[in-house]
Design a protein around this motif. Sequence first.
Motif, short mmCIF file in Angstrom:
data_model
loop_
_atom_site.label_atom_id
_atom_site.label_comp_id
_atom_site.label_asym_id
_atom_site.label_seq_id
_atom_site.Cartn_x
_atom_site.Cartn_y
_atom_site.Cartn_z
N ILE A 193 50.73 47.10 85.32
CA ILE A 193 50.31 46.01 86.02
C ILE A 193 51.32 44.96 85.39
CG2 ILE A 193 48.66 44.24 86.14
CD1 ILE A 193 46.67 46.20 85.67
N LEU A 194 52.16 44.43 86.25
CA LEU A 194 53.24 43.46 85.68
C LEU A 194 53.20 42.17 86.71
CD1 LEU A 194 55.82 42.46 84.28
CD2 LEU A 194 57.17 43.48 86.12
N ASN A 195 52.97 40.85 85.89
CA ASN A 195 52.76 39.64 86.73
C ASN A 195 54.01 39.26 87.15
OD1 ASN A 195 49.96 39.69 86.18
ND2 ASN A 195 50.54 38.69 84.27
N PRO A 196 53.98 38.72 88.20
CA PRO A 196 55.42 38.36 89.00
C PRO A 196 56.24 37.30 88.23
CG PRO A 196 53.64 37.23 90.22
CD PRO A 196 52.95 38.40 89.17
N ALA A 197 57.41 37.17 88.37
CA ALA A 197 58.11 36.07 87.89
C ALA A 197 57.56 34.88 87.94
CB ALA A 197 59.61 36.22 88.46
#
Length: 273
Positions: A193-197
């Motif tokens: 799970i990677l939050n966007p820029a």
Amino acid sequence: MKLKIKLRQHTLIMLLGAAMVFSCKNNTEKKETVPTDKPVVESTKASGEWIYLFDGTNTEGWRGYNMDSLPPGWIVKDSTLTFDTELGLEQNYTGGKDIIYAKEEFDNFELYLEWKIPAGGNSGVFYHVKEGYDGPPVVSPEYQLIDDENYENIHDLTSYNLSLGYTENPEELKPLQSTAADYAMHPPKADKILNPAGEWNSTKIVFTPGRVEHWLNGEMVLSFVPWDEAWVEKKNSDKWKNSPDYGKYKTGFIGLQDHSSPIWFKNIKIKKL
């Protein structure tokens, strides 16, 4: 004769009574020394206590790699440790001014920090950093921070990937180059799970000689054993095969990467294990 017997009985009763009083007092004293169920917690900076490397107010302890001061661009802004710059392109990158927390070296640790990057951003977290080299990457493992979603659309990765022998789709960002990777060594799991820029993410690195863990946003996304046969094989078969000192040190500084990209960090803290 009866009087003597009575005196003896009286004396015996007094002695027994005194013995019972002494015994009760002794038992009371013993009970007072019995530990309670409440645990005794001894937390020191040597073991288990968080040490803040950046508390949002100043850059105390930080300086440039192989430098005596902090390089231009690294500032405290809005309570974050910021590299304040314009986004540079990967194909033009020739190296940056990485920084280290130079007050103390760490061996086994749990490191936590929060970070965000812009679209096309790139940075990293180094550990076991030793100075005297061209830069931290050739000697220090790196927890990769990058904009997985947009990086390959903004930057030209073809030349760089071909130089590493990645001939299949060299224009693409590879798993070993993606966020939370042990850069060029171990990829994170695909469903991380990677939050966007532009949004905050949290990172945790746990290092012990028996196991290294990379966490992203509260979830462990990879683990490996440092210095075992599999680790040595990976090290000698890819990007670091010509970097003999890569990853060999068992203690060193914590570092942050300048990769020609704005970057924001906060809540940087570590505890010794």
